[in-house]
Scaffold this motif. Structure first.
Motif, PDB file in Angstrom:
ATOM      1  N   GLY A 174     -20.036 -15.538 -14.021  1.00  0.00           N
ATOM      2  CA  GLY A 174     -20.790 -16.017 -13.578  1.00  0.00           C
ATOM      3  C   GLY A 174     -19.639 -16.502 -11.970  1.00  0.00           C
ATOM      4  O   GLY A 174     -20.437 -17.366 -12.091  1.00  0.00           O
ATOM      5  N   GLY A 175     -18.614 -16.124 -11.748  1.00  0.00           N
ATOM      6  CA  GLY A 175     -18.172 -16.522 -10.583  1.00  0.00           C
ATOM      7  C   GLY A 175     -19.074 -15.426  -9.386  1.00  0.00           C
ATOM      8  O   GLY A 175     -19.722 -14.879  -9.691  1.00  0.00           O
ATOM      9  N   GLY A 176     -18.457 -16.053  -8.810  1.00  0.00           N
ATOM     10  CA  GLY A 176     -19.269 -15.283  -6.841  1.00  0.00           C
ATOM     11  C   GLY A 176     -18.496 -16.194  -5.766  1.00  0.00           C
ATOM     12  O   GLY A 176     -17.968 -17.580  -6.080  1.00  0.00           O
ATOM     13  N   ARG A 179     -22.634 -21.813 -12.544  1.00  0.00           N
ATOM     14  CA  ARG A 179     -21.714 -21.120 -14.295  1.00  0.00           C
ATOM     15  C   ARG A 179     -21.420 -20.777 -14.904  1.00  0.00           C
ATOM     16  O   ARG A 179     -21.480 -19.352 -15.009  1.00  0.00           O
ATOM     17  CB  ARG A 179     -23.305 -21.526 -15.024  1.00  0.00           C
ATOM     18  CG  ARG A 179     -22.863 -22.361 -16.708  1.00  0.00           C
ATOM     19  CD  ARG A 179     -23.973 -22.543 -17.248  1.00  0.00           C
ATOM     20  NE  ARG A 179     -24.835 -21.311 -17.968  1.00  0.00           N
ATOM     21  CZ  ARG A 179     -25.060 -21.412 -18.902  1.00  0.00           C
ATOM     22  NH1 ARG A 179     -26.129 -22.654 -20.260  1.00  0.00           N
ATOM     23  NH2 ARG A 179     -25.614 -20.382 -19.675  1.00  0.00           N
ATOM     24  N   LEU A 180     -19.872 -20.818 -15.113  1.00  0.00           N
ATOM     25  CA  LEU A 180     -18.813 -20.135 -15.806  1.00  0.00           C
ATOM     26  C   LEU A 180     -19.330 -20.090 -16.901  1.00  0.00           C
ATOM     27  O   LEU A 180     -19.829 -20.758 -17.974  1.00  0.00           O
ATOM     28  CB  LEU A 180     -17.801 -20.228 -15.725  1.00  0.00           C
ATOM     29  CG  LEU A 180     -17.293 -20.565 -14.191  1.00  0.00           C
ATOM     30  CD1 LEU A 180     -15.737 -20.430 -13.934  1.00  0.00           C
ATOM     31  CD2 LEU A 180     -18.126 -19.441 -13.128  1.00  0.00           C
ATOM     32  N   GLN A 193     -20.033 -25.622 -16.478  1.00  0.00           N
ATOM     33  CA  GLN A 193     -21.129 -25.973 -15.862  1.00  0.00           C
ATOM     34  C   GLN A 193     -20.267 -26.491 -14.162  1.00  0.00           C
ATOM     35  O   GLN A 193     -19.336 -27.847 -14.552  1.00  0.00           O
ATOM     36  CB  GLN A 193     -22.021 -26.668 -15.700  1.00  0.00           C
ATOM     37  CG  GLN A 193     -22.854 -27.615 -14.690  1.00  0.00           C
ATOM     38  CD  GLN A 193     -23.932 -25.963 -14.281  1.00  0.00           C
ATOM     39  OE1 GLN A 193     -24.521 -24.893 -15.332  1.00  0.00           O
ATOM     40  NE2 GLN A 193     -24.350 -25.877 -12.579  1.00  0.00           N
ATOM     41  N   ILE A 194     -20.086 -26.187 -12.745  1.00  0.00           N
ATOM     42  CA  ILE A 194     -19.560 -27.038 -11.704  1.00  0.00           C
ATOM     43  C   ILE A 194     -20.634 -27.042 -10.931  1.00  0.00           C
ATOM     44  O   ILE A 194     -21.484 -25.835  -9.889  1.00  0.00           O
ATOM     45  CB  ILE A 194     -18.935 -25.943 -10.961  1.00  0.00           C
ATOM     46  CG1 ILE A 194     -17.712 -25.173 -12.155  1.00  0.00           C
ATOM     47  CG2 ILE A 194     -18.077 -26.756 -10.262  1.00  0.00           C
ATOM     48  CD1 ILE A 194     -16.782 -24.057 -11.539  1.00  0.00           C
ATOM     49  N   ASP A 195     -20.611 -28.012 -10.712  1.00  0.00           N
ATOM     50  CA  ASP A 195     -21.908 -28.742  -9.775  1.00  0.00           C
ATOM     51  C   ASP A 195     -20.754 -29.222  -8.337  1.00  0.00           C
ATOM     52  O   ASP A 195     -19.923 -30.322  -8.515  1.00  0.00           O
ATOM     53  CB  ASP A 195     -22.340 -30.111  -9.998  1.00  0.00           C
ATOM     54  CG  ASP A 195     -22.710 -29.349 -11.190  1.00  0.00           C
ATOM     55  OD1 ASP A 195     -23.713 -29.938 -11.960  1.00  0.00           O
ATOM     56  OD2 ASP A 195     -24.008 -28.984 -11.297  1.00  0.00           O
TER      57      ASP A 195
END
Length: 116
Positions: free
Chosen positions: A8-10, A19-20, A81-83
């Motif tokens: 899910g990284g990028g 979202r990882l 989840q990273i927002d």
């Protein structure tokens, strides 16, 4: 033993979301808690979030309100989840699991790069 694989990284622009995912295999029924660390270039590894076997999430103060950790229904997967991503969130994010006997396992990590 437990094997952990992250995905899910990028590369994402500041303000975006990712979202990882971390999927465990092996002795998953022995897993107690799972979580995520991150390590930015030139910095020490930082615990960002973990979730207990009972489903209680815990967060570092630096990510509260932007990061959400959760477990899948089968409890062999943990999500982050990273927002509202910021350039300072750029890091390698690594999943870990702690078994009931206290043994710790790591995944290889997934790179998150946030451009300004």
């Amino acid at each position: 033993q437990v094997q952990l694989v992250e995905s899910g990284g990028g590369l994402v622009q500041a303000g975006g979301s990712l979202r990882l995912s971390c999927t465990a295999s092996g002795s998953i029924f022995s897993i107690n808690s799972m979580g995520w660390y991150r390590q930015a270039p030139g910095k020490q590894r930082e615990l960002v979030a973990f979730i207990t076997s009972g489903g209680t999430p815990n967060y570092a103060d630096s990510v509260k309100g932007r990061f959400t950790i959760s477990r899948g229904n089968t409890k062999d997967t943990v999500y982050l989840q990273i927002d509202s991503l910021k350039p300072e969130d750029t890091a390698v994010y690594s999943c870990y699991s702690v078994l009931r006997d206290g043994i710790l396992y790591w995944g290889k990590g997934t790179l998150v790069t946030v451009s300004s």
